[in-house]
Design an enzyme around this catalytic site. Structure first.
Site, PDB file in Angstrom:
ATOM      1  N   GLY A  45       0.819  -1.221   0.000  1.00 17.84           N
ATOM      2  CA  GLY A  45       0.000   0.000   0.000  1.00 17.84           C
ATOM      3  C   GLY A  45       0.844   1.259   0.000  1.00 17.84           C
ATOM      4  O   GLY A  45       0.445   2.291   0.540  1.00 17.84           O
ATOM      5  N   LYS A  98     -11.041  -5.880  10.530  1.00 19.01           N
ATOM      6  CA  LYS A  98     -10.046  -5.379  11.485  1.00 19.01           C
ATOM      7  C   LYS A  98     -10.070  -6.200  12.771  1.00 19.01           C
ATOM      8  O   LYS A  98      -9.030  -6.545  13.318  1.00 19.01           O
ATOM      9  CB  LYS A  98     -10.272  -3.883  11.764  1.00 19.01           C
ATOM     10  CG  LYS A  98      -9.838  -2.992  10.613  1.00 19.01           C
ATOM     11  CD  LYS A  98      -8.348  -3.133  10.369  1.00 19.01           C
ATOM     12  CE  LYS A  98      -7.923  -2.766   8.981  1.00 19.01           C
ATOM     13  NZ  LYS A  98      -6.536  -3.088   8.655  1.00 19.01           N
ATOM     14  N   TYR A 132     -15.323  -3.466   6.871  1.00 14.85           N
ATOM     15  CA  TYR A 132     -13.952  -3.045   7.211  1.00 14.85           C
ATOM     16  C   TYR A 132     -13.673  -3.354   8.688  1.00 14.85           C
ATOM     17  O   TYR A 132     -12.631  -3.926   9.030  1.00 14.85           O
ATOM     18  CB  TYR A 132     -13.832  -1.547   6.927  1.00 14.85           C
ATOM     19  CG  TYR A 132     -12.520  -0.900   7.316  1.00 14.85           C
ATOM     20  CD1 TYR A 132     -11.298  -1.342   6.819  1.00 14.85           C
ATOM     21  CD2 TYR A 132     -12.509   0.192   8.188  1.00 14.85           C
ATOM     22  CE1 TYR A 132     -10.110  -0.711   7.168  1.00 14.85           C
ATOM     23  CE2 TYR A 132     -11.326   0.829   8.538  1.00 14.85           C
ATOM     24  CZ  TYR A 132     -10.127   0.364   8.026  1.00 14.85           C
ATOM     25  OH  TYR A 132      -8.950   0.992   8.373  1.00 14.85           O
ATOM     26  N   GLY A 161      -0.583   4.617  -1.092  1.00 12.92           N
ATOM     27  CA  GLY A 161      -1.702   5.155  -0.315  1.00 12.92           C
ATOM     28  C   GLY A 161      -1.304   6.269   0.653  1.00 12.92           C
ATOM     29  O   GLY A 161      -0.145   6.679   0.710  1.00 12.92           O
ATOM     30  N   GLN A 162      -2.313   6.723   1.408  1.00  5.67           N
ATOM     31  CA  GLN A 162      -2.115   7.897   2.273  1.00  5.67           C
ATOM     32  C   GLN A 162      -0.980   7.693   3.278  1.00  5.67           C
ATOM     33  O   GLN A 162      -0.067   8.509   3.361  1.00  5.67           O
ATOM     34  CB  GLN A 162      -3.419   8.199   3.033  1.00  5.67           C
ATOM     35  CG  GLN A 162      -3.319   9.474   3.870  1.00  5.67           C
ATOM     36  CD  GLN A 162      -4.403   9.584   4.948  1.00  5.67           C
ATOM     37  OE1 GLN A 162      -5.092   8.614   5.247  1.00  5.67           O
ATOM     38  NE2 GLN A 162      -4.531  10.744   5.528  1.00  5.67           N
ATOM     39  N   ILE A 220      -6.636   9.576  10.165  1.00  7.74           N
ATOM     40  CA  ILE A 220      -5.295  10.150   9.953  1.00  7.74           C
ATOM     41  C   ILE A 220      -5.397  11.335   8.990  1.00  7.74           C
ATOM     42  O   ILE A 220      -5.971  11.213   7.904  1.00  7.74           O
ATOM     43  CB  ILE A 220      -4.316   9.087   9.392  1.00  7.74           C
ATOM     44  CG1 ILE A 220      -4.258   7.842  10.305  1.00  7.74           C
ATOM     45  CG2 ILE A 220      -2.928   9.693   9.186  1.00  7.74           C
ATOM     46  CD1 ILE A 220      -3.730   8.060  11.698  1.00  7.74           C
ATOM     47  N   ARG A 232      -1.850  -1.612  -8.884  1.00 10.58           N
ATOM     48  CA  ARG A 232      -2.414  -0.850 -10.013  1.00 10.58           C
ATOM     49  C   ARG A 232      -2.076   0.642 -10.024  1.00 10.58           C
ATOM     50  O   ARG A 232      -1.583   1.137 -11.008  1.00 10.58           O
ATOM     51  CB  ARG A 232      -3.934  -1.006 -10.091  1.00 10.58           C
ATOM     52  CG  ARG A 232      -4.344  -2.423 -10.442  1.00 10.58           C
ATOM     53  CD  ARG A 232      -5.681  -2.409 -11.193  1.00 10.58           C
ATOM     54  NE  ARG A 232      -6.168  -3.769 -11.372  1.00 10.58           N
ATOM     55  CZ  ARG A 232      -7.329  -4.220 -10.925  1.00 10.58           C
ATOM     56  NH1 ARG A 232      -8.161  -3.427 -10.300  1.00 10.58           N
ATOM     57  NH2 ARG A 232      -7.680  -5.461 -11.133  1.00 10.58           N
ATOM     58  N   ASN A 264      -0.535  -8.023  -5.679  1.00 13.81           N
ATOM     59  CA  ASN A 264      -1.922  -8.066  -5.236  1.00 13.81           C
ATOM     60  C   ASN A 264      -1.905  -8.885  -3.946  1.00 13.81           C
ATOM     61  O   ASN A 264      -1.687 -10.100  -3.979  1.00 13.81           O
ATOM     62  CB  ASN A 264      -2.781  -8.730  -6.319  1.00 13.81           C
ATOM     63  CG  ASN A 264      -4.225  -8.911  -5.865  1.00 13.81           C
ATOM     64  OD1 ASN A 264      -4.561  -8.641  -4.712  1.00 13.81           O
ATOM     65  ND2 ASN A 264      -5.063  -9.372  -6.775  1.00 13.81           N
TER      66      ASN A 264
HETATM   67  C1  AKB Z   1     -11.617   5.040   7.645  1.00 10.44           C
HETATM   68  O1  AKB Z   1     -12.236   6.099   7.848  1.00 10.44           O
HETATM   69  O2  AKB Z   1     -12.119   4.050   7.124  1.00 10.44           O
HETATM   70  C2  AKB Z   1     -10.177   4.967   8.112  1.00 10.44           C
HETATM   71  C3  AKB Z   1     -10.063   4.402   9.491  1.00 10.44           C
HETATM   72  C4  AKB Z   1     -10.535   5.171  10.662  1.00 10.44           C
HETATM   73  O3  AKB Z   1      -9.571   3.324   9.643  1.00 10.44           O
HETATM   74  N1  AKB Z   1      -9.592   6.276   8.057  1.00 10.44           N
END
Ligand code: AKB
Length: 326
Positions: free
Chosen positions: A12, A151, A147, A15-16, A177, A40, A57
Site C-alpha cells: 500500500g 479489522k 472493514y 496510499g495515504q 489520519i 495498479r 496483489n
Molecule cells: C476510515 O475512515 O475508514 C479509516 C479508518 C478510521 O480506519 N480512516
C-alpha cells in the site's frame, strides 16, 4: 537485528500512510532497502525514483512471495487495505483484500522466517455497543462495517499467530489520519483531510458528516512516529501485540471547521450527512491509549491547533505554487 540488515517491504505504498511511511523508512534504512509495493495505481515520481517499486496483489499470495524472494525481505509494513466507506460499497472485495492479504502476509512471514511484520487495525474495530467516550483497550468489539469486521478478525488472527507460531507481528488501532502529501481513499474520516484542501482552494466545504460528529484523530507525523516506535519496542515486554489503542486528539467536525476559520475567516462549512454518517456514529468519540503509553512510550506531538497551522501552511504554499494536487 541491526538497522543495516533490514530489507523492508511496504504494501500500500501509494496510499495515504504508505507513501509517507516509505519515504521515512528509506531515509532511515537506505533507499535500496525499502521495497515499495502497490496494486495498479501508478506511484508518484518521488516514490518510484527513490528506490525499488513492484506491483503486487496482496490477495494473491504468489505475487507477494515473488517480491519477498527477489529482495530477501525480512520486515513488512502492511499498509494496503480497503477502508470503511469503499468497504461498504464492496464488502466482498474488502474481505478478500483485508483478510486474505493479512493472512497471506503472515503465512509468508513464517515461511520465510521474517523478523517483523506490522499490520494496522483501526477504530473501525469498535461498534455501536462499545463505550463511546475514552473507549478502553479491552472492550466490546462488534463493528457494523465489513472493514471493521476484517479489522477485528485481523487483530485476533495476529494474536493467534503470535501465540501459535511465535510470529513477531504488531499493530495499532489507527484513528482518522490527517495528512497533506497523499489524499486518503475511501475512508469515513476522509472529510477531516478534504476540509483543509477545500478551505485553501475554494474557501468553502460541504462536509459529509454532521457538525457534532466527534471522532479520534491523529496528524501524519504522529502516525508515522507511532508506527515506527511500536516496531522498535522490545517485543518481549509487550502485553498487547496488534490492537493498541492510539490517539492524539478528538474533535467534532464543527470544531475542525472553527479551527480553520481562525486562520481563514472567510471559510464557510456546511454539513450534509451521507451514508458515512452511520459509520461515523458507530465509532467512539475518543479512545484511551494508556496501554500504548505504558508498554512502548507512546506520546503524540500534535493537537488540533498545531495540526491546523501546519496543514494550512503546507497546503497554502503548494496552492501558491499551483501544486495543490486536487
Ligand atoms: C476510515 O475512515 O475508514 C479509516 C479508518 C478510521 O480506519 N480512516
Amino acid at each position: 537485528m541491526t538497522e543495516e540488515m533490514k530489507k523492508i517491504m511496504v504494501t500500500g505504498s501509494v496510499g495515504q500512510i504508505g507513501s509517507e511511511l516509505t519515504m521515512l523508512l528509506r531515509k532511515k534504512y537506505g533507499n535500496d532497502n525499502v521495497i515499495a509495493t502497490g496494486h495498479r495505481t501508478q506511484p508518484k515520481p518521488e516514490l518510484k525514483d527513490s528506490g525499488p517499486f513492484e506491483f503486487i496483489n496482496v490477495a494473491k499470495k504468489e505475487t507477494i512471495e515473488e517480491v519477498v524472494k527477489k529482495y530477501d525481505i525480512d520486515t513488512v509494513y502492511h499498509m494496503s487495505a480497503i477502508l470503511s466507506a469503499v468497504g461498504e460499497k464492496n464488502p466482498h472485495l474488502c474481505w478478500d483484500v483485508n483478510m486474505n492479504g493479512t493472512k497471506n502476509l503472515m503465512d509468508i512471514a513464517i515461511e520465510y522466517e521474517m523478523g517483523q511484520i506490522f499490520i494496522p487495525s483501526s477504530i473501525a474495530a469498535f461498534g455501536p455497543e462499545t463505550p463511546i467516550d475514552n473507549t478502553p483497550q479491552e472492550t466490546v468489539l462488534k463493528p457494523r462495517t465489513m472493514y471493521g469486521v476484517t479489522k477485528v478478525a485481523g487483530e485476533l488472527l495476529c494474536d493467534y499467530y503470535v501465540r501459535r507460531f511465535g510470529l513477531d507481528v504488531r499493530g495499532c488501532r489507527y484513528p482518522g489520519i490527517i495528512s497533506n502529501e497523499t489524499l486518503p481513499g475511501g475512508g469515513t474520516t476522509d472529510y477531516a483531510v478534504a476540509i483543509y484542501y477545500e478551505a485553501v482552494k475554494n474557501k468553502k466545504y460541504t462536509c459529509f458528516v454532521r457538525e457534532d460528529t466527534r471522532l479520534p484523530m491523529m496528524y501524519m507525523p504522529d502516525c508515522l512516529k507511532a508506527t515506527i516506535d511500536l516496531m522498535e519496542a522490545d517485543f518481549s515486554k509487550l502485553k498487547h501485540y496488534s490492537d493498541f489503542n492510539v490517539t492524539a486528539m478528538s474533535f467534532s467536525a464543527g470544531e475542525l471547521a472553527d479551527s480553520i476559520k481562525k486562520h481563514i475567516p472567510e471559510f464557510g462549512c456546511t454539513f450534509e450527512p451521507d451514508f458515512r454518517q452511520e459509520i461515523a456514529d458507530s465509532w467512539p468519540n475518543s479512545i484511551d491509549d494508556t496501554a500504548a503509553r505504558e508498554e512502548w512510550g507512546w506520546e503524540p506531538d500534535y493537537d488540533l491547533e498545531a495540526m491546523t497551522k501546519d496543514m494550512l501552511d503546507a497546503l497554502s504554499k503548494r496552492h501558491a505554487e499551483g501544486n495543490l494536487g486536487i
